[in-house]
Design an enzyme around this catalytic site. Structure first.
Site, short mmCIF file in Angstrom:
data_model
loop_
_atom_site.label_atom_id
_atom_site.label_comp_id
_atom_site.label_asym_id
_atom_site.label_seq_id
_atom_site.Cartn_x
_atom_site.Cartn_y
_atom_site.Cartn_z
N SER A 1 50.52 -32.80 -9.07
CA SER A 1 51.57 -33.73 -9.48
C SER A 1 52.89 -32.99 -9.68
CB SER A 1 51.12 -34.46 -10.75
OG SER A 1 51.98 -35.52 -11.07
N HIS B 1 50.90 -36.75 -5.54
CA HIS B 1 50.66 -38.19 -5.61
C HIS B 1 51.91 -38.87 -6.15
CE1 HIS B 1 48.86 -37.93 -9.98
NE2 HIS B 1 50.10 -37.50 -9.92
#
Length: 209
Positions: free
Chosen positions: A103, A128
């Site tokens: 992330s 993501h």
């Protein structure tokens, strides 16, 4: 950062022949211009990382800084504070993934100086889209949903800039959790080299001098 302080932090004692001085391990690493991001990214962690980067710039604005990353990600705004500070300061910031960079951790890994972004062989990298979960009145939910979409667009633009991938591909890949090995991350453009040993890093350092 509470997780760090709740652990027993090793103390390093240095003896220069005349006197001894004790450092906690993180302060000792800071002397060698090494900053460690080893937790979830939140406002407190971001403040500490940014403070260390600014301090090292004040000590020597020309010498590179090494940011080691082992993080599951976390707050987008906190991560972007670190990202902006990395770009703001004068020294080049090299990034090294050990363990995982997921992330926001992956974005910070990719944000290192070009040709100075590394990962150890068994590292895991994951990108993501930002996670939502706001609850409240319908109008407030709508406001937060639009903000999440704006952040998603900005994060995708940053990944596009750092990797050389198209915005469409980044948007498609971040639609769900997208896991990569160190070699995959290199092929994607998130890092520049997979490091097997310290010697590899020393060789790369000599190339940049």
């Amino acid at each position: 950062m509470d997780d760090i302080f709740n652990m027993t932090v090793p103390i390093v004692v240095e003896n220069n022949g005349r006197n001894e001085r004790a450092y906690d391990i993180y302060s000792r690493l800071l002397k060698d211009r090494i900053v460690l991001l080893g937790t979830e990214v939140n406002d407190q962690v971001a403040s500490l990382i940014c403070a260390q980067l600014l301090f090292l710039e004040s000590q020597d604005p020309e010498k590179e800084i090494y940011l080691y990353i082992n993080s599951p990600g976390g707050s987008v705004t906190a991560g972007l504070a670190i990202y902006d500070t990395m770009n703001y300061i004068t020294p080049n910031v090299a990034t090294v993934c050990m363990g995982r960079a997921a992330s926001m951790g992956a974005l910070l890994l990719a944000a290192g100086e070009k040709n100075m972004r590394y990962a150890l062989p068994n590292s895991q990298v994951m990108i993501h889209q930002p996670l939502g979960g706001y609850q409240g009145q319908a109008t407030d939910i709508d406001i937060h949903a639009r903000e999440i979409l704006r952040m998603r667009q900005r994060l995708n633009e940053i990944l596009m800039e750092q990797t050389g991938q198209s915005l469409e591909k980044v948007a498609q890949d971040t639609e769900r959790d997208y896991f990569m090995t160190a070699e995959d991350a290199k092929a994607y453009g998130l890092i520049d080299k997979v490091l097997v040993s310290r010697k590899d890093l020393d060789i790369e350092h000599e190339k940049t001098e």
